[in-house]
Design a protein around this motif. Structure first.
Motif, PDB file in Angstrom:
ATOM      1  N   PHE A   1     -16.644  12.986  -9.761  1.00 59.32           N
ATOM      2  CA  PHE A   1     -15.977  12.688  -8.503  1.00 59.32           C
ATOM      3  C   PHE A   1     -14.518  12.466  -8.859  1.00 59.32           C
ATOM      4  CE2 PHE A   1     -14.970   9.941  -4.809  1.00 59.32           C
ATOM      5  CZ  PHE A   1     -15.320  10.842  -3.826  1.00 59.32           C
ATOM      6  N   GLU A   2     -13.637  12.970  -8.058  1.00 56.84           N
ATOM      7  CA  GLU A   2     -12.195  12.956  -8.347  1.00 56.84           C
ATOM      8  C   GLU A   2     -11.689  11.596  -8.845  1.00 56.84           C
ATOM      9  OE1 GLU A   2      -8.117  14.135  -5.929  1.00 56.84           O
ATOM     10  OE2 GLU A   2     -10.032  14.090  -4.884  1.00 56.84           O
ATOM     11  N   ASP A   3     -12.130  10.521  -8.240  1.00 59.88           N
ATOM     12  CA  ASP A   3     -11.666   9.185  -8.635  1.00 59.88           C
ATOM     13  C   ASP A   3     -12.290   8.695  -9.936  1.00 59.88           C
ATOM     14  OD1 ASP A   3     -10.031   9.033  -6.429  1.00 59.88           O
ATOM     15  OD2 ASP A   3     -11.405   7.794  -5.256  1.00 59.88           O
ATOM     16  N   ASP A   4     -13.305   9.394 -10.428  1.00 63.50           N
ATOM     17  CA  ASP A   4     -14.013   8.962 -11.630  1.00 63.50           C
ATOM     18  C   ASP A   4     -13.720   9.826 -12.853  1.00 63.50           C
ATOM     19  OD1 ASP A   4     -15.242   6.968 -10.131  1.00 63.50           O
ATOM     20  OD2 ASP A   4     -16.956   8.242  -9.632  1.00 63.50           O
ATOM     21  N   ILE A   5     -12.711  10.667 -12.770  1.00 65.51           N
ATOM     22  CA  ILE A   5     -12.373  11.529 -13.908  1.00 65.51           C
ATOM     23  C   ILE A   5     -12.014  10.626 -15.100  1.00 65.51           C
ATOM     24  CG2 ILE A   5      -9.913  11.804 -13.373  1.00 65.51           C
ATOM     25  CD1 ILE A   5     -11.881  14.837 -14.305  1.00 65.51           C
ATOM     26  N   PRO A   6     -12.518  10.932 -16.293  1.00 70.80           N
ATOM     27  CA  PRO A   6     -12.248  10.071 -17.453  1.00 70.80           C
ATOM     28  C   PRO A   6     -10.754  10.002 -17.790  1.00 70.80           C
ATOM     29  CG  PRO A   6     -14.045  11.581 -17.930  1.00 70.80           C
ATOM     30  CD  PRO A   6     -13.438  12.020 -16.621  1.00 70.80           C
ATOM     31  N   PRO A   7     -10.342   8.892 -18.354  1.00 70.69           N
ATOM     32  CA  PRO A   7      -8.948   8.766 -18.789  1.00 70.69           C
ATOM     33  C   PRO A   7      -8.573   9.904 -19.727  1.00 70.69           C
ATOM     34  CG  PRO A   7     -10.075   6.648 -18.947  1.00 70.69           C
ATOM     35  CD  PRO A   7     -11.119   7.679 -18.623  1.00 70.69           C
ATOM     36  N   GLY A   8      -7.389  10.432 -19.518  1.00 74.38           N
ATOM     37  CA  GLY A   8      -6.903  11.538 -20.323  1.00 74.38           C
ATOM     38  C   GLY A   8      -7.218  12.907 -19.730  1.00 74.38           C
ATOM     39  N   GLN A   9      -8.043  12.944 -18.679  1.00 72.77           N
ATOM     40  CA  GLN A   9      -8.384  14.215 -18.045  1.00 72.77           C
ATOM     41  C   GLN A   9      -7.822  14.330 -16.628  1.00 72.77           C
ATOM     42  OE1 GLN A   9     -12.330  15.879 -18.482  1.00 72.77           O
ATOM     43  NE2 GLN A   9     -12.828  14.328 -20.012  1.00 72.77           N
ATOM     44  N   GLU A  10      -6.934  13.461 -16.253  1.00 74.75           N
ATOM     45  CA  GLU A  10      -6.383  13.468 -14.897  1.00 74.75           C
ATOM     46  C   GLU A  10      -5.753  14.810 -14.525  1.00 74.75           C
ATOM     47  OE1 GLU A  10      -6.432   9.313 -16.520  1.00 74.75           O
ATOM     48  OE2 GLU A  10      -5.630  11.193 -17.282  1.00 74.75           O
ATOM     49  N   GLN A  11      -5.209  15.524 -15.493  1.00 74.84           N
ATOM     50  CA  GLN A  11      -4.585  16.815 -15.217  1.00 74.84           C
ATOM     51  C   GLN A  11      -5.601  17.813 -14.656  1.00 74.84           C
ATOM     52  OE1 GLN A  11      -1.286  17.405 -15.324  1.00 74.84           O
ATOM     53  NE2 GLN A  11      -1.605  19.479 -14.544  1.00 74.84           N
ATOM     54  N   PHE A  12      -6.872  17.656 -14.972  1.00 76.99           N
ATOM     55  CA  PHE A  12      -7.885  18.573 -14.470  1.00 76.99           C
ATOM     56  C   PHE A  12      -8.088  18.444 -12.958  1.00 76.99           C
ATOM     57  CE2 PHE A  12      -8.627  18.991 -18.928  1.00 76.99           C
ATOM     58  CZ  PHE A  12      -8.988  20.318 -19.078  1.00 76.99           C
ATOM     59  N   VAL A  13      -7.795  17.285 -12.389  1.00 79.75           N
ATOM     60  CA  VAL A  13      -7.822  17.135 -10.928  1.00 79.75           C
ATOM     61  C   VAL A  13      -6.756  18.047 -10.329  1.00 79.75           C
ATOM     62  CG1 VAL A  13      -7.491  15.548  -9.003  1.00 79.75           C
ATOM     63  CG2 VAL A  13      -8.701  14.774 -11.043  1.00 79.75           C
ATOM     64  N   ILE A  14      -5.583  18.036 -10.915  1.00 83.53           N
ATOM     65  CA  ILE A  14      -4.466  18.871 -10.454  1.00 83.53           C
ATOM     66  C   ILE A  14      -4.793  20.350 -10.660  1.00 83.53           C
ATOM     67  CG2 ILE A  14      -2.046  19.475 -10.903  1.00 83.53           C
ATOM     68  CD1 ILE A  14      -1.719  16.430 -11.701  1.00 83.53           C
ATOM     69  N   GLU A  15      -5.370  20.689 -11.804  1.00 86.70           N
ATOM     70  CA  GLU A  15      -5.664  22.091 -12.111  1.00 86.70           C
ATOM     71  C   GLU A  15      -6.736  22.670 -11.200  1.00 86.70           C
ATOM     72  OE1 GLU A  15      -3.582  23.774 -14.075  1.00 86.70           O
ATOM     73  OE2 GLU A  15      -2.595  21.830 -14.260  1.00 86.70           O
ATOM     74  N   ASN A  16      -7.741  21.859 -10.820  1.00 85.25           N
ATOM     75  CA  ASN A  16      -8.765  22.348  -9.894  1.00 85.25           C
ATOM     76  C   ASN A  16      -8.122  22.732  -8.567  1.00 85.25           C
ATOM     77  OD1 ASN A  16     -12.050  21.891 -10.395  1.00 85.25           O
ATOM     78  ND2 ASN A  16     -10.717  20.918 -11.893  1.00 85.25           N
ATOM     79  N   ALA A  17      -7.189  21.943  -8.068  1.00 82.49           N
ATOM     80  CA  ALA A  17      -6.493  22.278  -6.821  1.00 82.49           C
ATOM     81  C   ALA A  17      -5.524  23.438  -7.028  1.00 82.49           C
ATOM     82  CB  ALA A  17      -5.755  21.056  -6.284  1.00 82.49           C
ATOM     83  N   ARG A  18      -4.802  23.419  -8.143  1.00 83.19           N
ATOM     84  CA  ARG A  18      -3.813  24.470  -8.433  1.00 83.19           C
ATOM     85  C   ARG A  18      -4.459  25.852  -8.495  1.00 83.19           C
ATOM     86  NH1 ARG A  18      -0.370  22.636 -12.988  1.00 83.19           N
ATOM     87  NH2 ARG A  18       0.934  21.862 -11.292  1.00 83.19           N
ATOM     88  N   PHE A  19      -5.670  25.939  -8.991  1.00 82.27           N
ATOM     89  CA  PHE A  19      -6.392  27.205  -9.095  1.00 82.27           C
ATOM     90  C   PHE A  19      -6.460  27.913  -7.744  1.00 82.27           C
ATOM     91  CE2 PHE A  19     -10.296  29.785  -9.422  1.00 82.27           C
ATOM     92  CZ  PHE A  19     -10.045  30.467 -10.595  1.00 82.27           C
ATOM     93  N   PHE A  20      -6.495  27.152  -6.657  1.00 78.57           N
ATOM     94  CA  PHE A  20      -6.606  27.722  -5.310  1.00 78.57           C
ATOM     95  C   PHE A  20      -5.290  27.733  -4.544  1.00 78.57           C
ATOM     96  CE2 PHE A  20     -10.650  25.983  -6.640  1.00 78.57           C
ATOM     97  CZ  PHE A  20     -11.461  27.083  -6.485  1.00 78.57           C
ATOM     98  N   ASP A  21      -4.398  26.805  -4.879  1.00 82.01           N
ATOM     99  CA  ASP A  21      -3.175  26.630  -4.091  1.00 82.01           C
ATOM    100  C   ASP A  21      -1.975  27.436  -4.573  1.00 82.01           C
ATOM    101  OD1 ASP A  21      -4.583  24.846  -2.537  1.00 82.01           O
ATOM    102  OD2 ASP A  21      -3.771  23.065  -3.529  1.00 82.01           O
ATOM    103  N   GLU A  22      -1.996  27.891  -5.806  1.00 81.74           N
ATOM    104  CA  GLU A  22      -0.863  28.623  -6.363  1.00 81.74           C
ATOM    105  C   GLU A  22      -1.341  29.986  -6.875  1.00 81.74           C
ATOM    106  OE1 GLU A  22       1.052  26.266  -9.366  1.00 81.74           O
ATOM    107  OE2 GLU A  22       1.235  24.534  -8.023  1.00 81.74           O
ATOM    108  N   PRO A  23      -0.464  30.986  -6.891  1.00 79.73           N
ATOM    109  CA  PRO A  23      -0.867  32.275  -7.472  1.00 79.73           C
ATOM    110  C   PRO A  23      -1.257  32.097  -8.940  1.00 79.73           C
ATOM    111  CG  PRO A  23       1.164  32.523  -6.233  1.00 79.73           C
ATOM    112  CD  PRO A  23       0.889  31.040  -6.337  1.00 79.73           C
ATOM    113  N   LEU A  24      -2.353  32.673  -9.325  1.00 83.93           N
ATOM    114  CA  LEU A  24      -2.791  32.618 -10.714  1.00 83.93           C
ATOM    115  C   LEU A  24      -2.082  33.707 -11.502  1.00 83.93           C
ATOM    116  CD1 LEU A  24      -6.579  32.176  -9.956  1.00 83.93           C
ATOM    117  CD2 LEU A  24      -5.033  30.429 -10.841  1.00 83.93           C
TER     118      LEU A  24
END
Length: 111
Positions: free
Chosen positions: A57-80
């Motif tokens: 769950f987004e709020d439970d991402i382990p410390p040090g992996q917060e960037q993966f929350v951003i990357e999951n959204a970026r995969f859809f929101d920005e041109p790959l």
């Protein structure tokens, strides 16, 4: 809030989560899977299906992996890389197929 795929998925891509998702919102990149945050209904079916426990769950991402929350959204929101437009909300992964591309962060990620 939504579920996200974390670092443990990189270079594993088991796909068990894809089979469990009732709304088809888990997309396959080259090195990992991504959950479309606007299509995810937070049912949690994918989380126990993941054999490497990479889905959180987004709020439970382990410390040090917060960037993966951003990357999951970026995969859809920005041109790959190699694509002129973003994926946006494609309405399901099955119709899109395996994309075989990742965000730049995931391309360069080293565990």
């Amino acid at each position: 809030m939504t579920f996200v795929v974390g670092a443990a998925c990189v270079d594993v891509l088991d796909r068990a989560c894809v089979e469990e998702c009732p709304i088809d919102c888990i997309f396959i990149g080259n090195r990992m899977a991504y959950i479309q945050p606007d299509e995810c209904i937070d049912c949690g079916a994918c989380e126990p299906a993941c054999p490497v426990e990479a889905i959180y769950f987004e709020d439970d991402i382990p410390p040090g992996q917060e960037q993966f929350v951003i990357e999951n959204a970026r995969f859809f929101d920005e041109p790959l890389p190699g694509r002129a437009t973003s994926l946006g909300q494609p309405g399901g992964a099955t119709g899109v197929g395996e994309l075989r591309v990742d965000t730049i962060y995931v391309q360069e990620y080293r565990p």
